[in-house]
Write a protein that holds these residues in place. Structure first.
Motif, mmCIF file in Angstrom:
data_model
loop_
_atom_site.group_PDB
_atom_site.id
_atom_site.type_symbol
_atom_site.label_atom_id
_atom_site.label_comp_id
_atom_site.label_asym_id
_atom_site.label_seq_id
_atom_site.Cartn_x
_atom_site.Cartn_y
_atom_site.Cartn_z
ATOM 1 N N TYR A 58 -2.814 -6.181 -34.877
ATOM 2 C CA TYR A 58 -1.795 -5.621 -33.995
ATOM 3 C C TYR A 58 -0.590 -5.193 -34.819
ATOM 4 N N ASP A 101 9.586 -0.628 -27.237
ATOM 5 C CA ASP A 101 8.156 -0.906 -27.088
ATOM 6 C C ASP A 101 7.936 -1.470 -25.693
ATOM 7 N N TYR A 131 5.792 -3.333 -24.474
ATOM 8 C CA TYR A 131 5.340 -4.716 -24.419
ATOM 9 C C TYR A 131 6.468 -5.713 -24.627
ATOM 10 N N ALA A 156 2.688 -11.874 -22.510
ATOM 11 C CA ALA A 156 1.992 -10.867 -23.314
ATOM 12 C C ALA A 156 2.060 -11.198 -24.800
ATOM 13 N N ARG A 160 1.913 -6.375 -19.989
ATOM 14 C CA ARG A 160 0.691 -5.650 -20.322
ATOM 15 C C ARG A 160 0.003 -5.326 -19.000
ATOM 16 N N ASP A 163 -5.639 -6.952 -19.029
ATOM 17 C CA ASP A 163 -5.595 -7.740 -20.262
ATOM 18 C C ASP A 163 -5.560 -9.235 -19.989
ATOM 19 N N GLY A 173 -9.499 -9.451 -23.388
ATOM 20 C CA GLY A 173 -8.507 -10.033 -22.503
ATOM 21 C C GLY A 173 -8.521 -11.548 -22.477
ATOM 22 N N VAL A 188 3.520 -6.897 -13.656
ATOM 23 C CA VAL A 188 2.736 -6.352 -14.763
ATOM 24 C C VAL A 188 3.000 -4.852 -14.893
ATOM 25 N N TYR A 234 6.839 1.044 -16.575
ATOM 26 C CA TYR A 234 6.937 0.898 -18.017
ATOM 27 C C TYR A 234 8.381 1.188 -18.434
ATOM 28 N N ARG A 255 2.743 5.262 -19.683
ATOM 29 C CA ARG A 255 4.191 5.217 -19.855
ATOM 30 C C ARG A 255 4.779 6.622 -19.760
#
Length: 445
Positions: A65, A92, A94, A127, A175, A179, A192, A208, A223, A328
């Motif tokens: 990652y 980002d 996340y 996440a 996420r 996932d 996941g 989420v 997002y 996004r």
């Protein structure tokens, strides 16, 4: 890029800063019109740092990652796009758990007494904790994700959980729900973790980035984009730029994919754009039909400069599904005043009901079934060119009207900007309503 030692120092500072805020019962002034906290009280559950802040110290250790250390800065907003930027960050998506945590600390109706709370917020960075199961050595034990948290909630001040058996609890999971939806005891493990499959967390509301079609536990929230203004002047200045921007491109696609031989919507978009491409030696910008911003290999993810200017120049922004239905880019486009074009209902209309009510979609977006494009040779260009200019202008004004609902303003914003509800405010209001409705439907002895 931020070096590991510098990031470690930042994390230590970040940790103590958050702890001081929490211990002091940190709260900002209540915006005008929201002085009544009745049915809006929230208690932030104190969790050991291993469930949130300690996870940040591993920001460079997941080799498969990407290193996410740079995106921790500014409480999850990331670094500024350039030194003189006031509203734009390399965010980002996340990192939404950090963004929510920081914003929760200035929520005006916090209570330190869980018995007075209408909802309990769990500041768990789900996440980030999931990375060790998705990319780390614990991949074969991904069904255990969440069990340590549940054990803590039941062992420490168990009465907080037991009062409503978790129905009044909520958390953010930055996420897509997929996932966290691996079936329990599947062998061999697929993609996941199984957090949302654990019976222990069936009652908890999870916010989420993308929900499942049959969701009970989760609700999709927008997002985060790269736009995080801190005052009304910055926000209004951006609105003026969006309104006066010259739209010389009919449609734009910012993304990757579409190069596979098998028929799919992204391939159809690329073929149509290539066919309608304006020659370099002929035509003018006024006649440009389609533009593609190649975002292959994630090169646009943290660089809004690559796609924001083209989006400001386009009337319509195409939002085909990718690995999952949502993108996004949908929210980036709306921030740019570019009318989104959807090809699946799961891409938006069945996802973000709190922020984008389904009954409004005809007013700000276009829907073209992907099957009609891929298999029935329907041309996207023909559909978009058939929309009268007056309707296009009206749709753009609706997009601009919805913009505040989809942006996450910067923490510590001025009181003037706080009078306009943003994505965080709407998510919290709706979460409180959802929890209240559930508690009314459930009988507790």
């Amino acid at each position: 890029m931020v070096c590991k030692s510098g990031m470690a120092a930042f994390i230590i500072f970040f940790f103590f800063f958050l702890m001081i805020l929490i211990e002091s019962g940190f709260s900002y002034d209540i915006p005008t019109g929201e002085s009544d906290c009745s049915n809006r009280w929230i208690h932030i559950r104190r969790l050991p740092s291993r469930f949130n802040l300690d996870l940040l110290t591993n920001c460079s250790e997941y080799h498969i990652y990407d290193n996410f250390c740079p995106y921790l800065l500014n409480h999850g907003l990331g670094t500024k796009t350039h030194n003189h930027s006031h509203s734009w960050y390399r965010t980002d998506p996340y990192m939404l758990e950090l963004v929510f945590h920081r914003r929760m600390l200035e929520y005006p109706c916090l209570t330190q007494d869980p018995n007075l709370a209408n909802a309990i917020y769990l500041p768990y960075y789900a996440a980030l904790d999931a990375l060790k199961y998705l990319y780390g050595p614990e991949i074969n034990s991904s069904s255990e994700h969440g069990l340590e948290l549940y054990s803590y909630l039941r062992s420490d001040a168990a009465e907080i959980w037991d009062r409503f058996m978790g129905h009044d609890h909520f958390l953010v999971m930055a996420r897509p729900a997929w996932d966290f939806s691996q079936p329990l005891n599947i062998d061999p493990p697929l993609w996941g973790t199984s957090f949302l499959e654990l019976p222990e967390f069936y009652n908890v509301t999870a916010l989420v980035l993308e929900s499942r079609a049959w969701s009970w536990q989760e609700q999709a929230v927008p997002y985060p984009t790269s736009f995080h203004p801190s005052n009304s002047h910055l926000f209004e200045s951006w609105l003026k730029r969006v309104r006066r921007s010259r739209r010389s491109i009919l449609m734009l696609f910012a993304g990757g994919g579409g190069i596979a031989a098998t028929p799919n919507i992204r391939r159809s978009i690329r073929n149509e754009c290539e066919y309608n491409k304006t020659d370099d030696d002929g035509g003018s910008a006024n006649e440009q039909i389609c533009n593609i911003v190649d975002c292959s290999n994630g090169i646009c993810e943290h660089d809004p400069i690559r796609f924001m200017k083209p989006m400001l120049q386009a009337n319509f922004c195409l939002q085909p599904p990718g690995n999952t239905p949502t993108r996004r880019s949908t929210f980036d486009a709306i921030i740019a005043g570019c009318i989104p074009v959807f090809f699946e209902e799961q891409s938006a209309i069945s996802q973000y009901g709190w922020h984008l009510p389904p009954e409004l979609y005809d007013e700000f977006s276009v829907f073209i079934p992907k099957e009609d494009v891929v298999f029935k040779e329907l041309k996207i260009v023909d559909v978009l060119q058939s929309i009268p200019d007056a309707k296009v202008r009206k749709m753009r004004e609706k997009v601009i009207e919805l913009m505040p609902r989809l942006m996450y303003r910067r923490h510590g914003s001025t009181l003037g900007l706080k009078t306009t509800k943003d994505a965080f405010d709407i998510a919290i209001d709706a979460t409180l309503e959802r929890i209240s409705s559930r508690l009314q439907d459930v009988s507790f002895q």
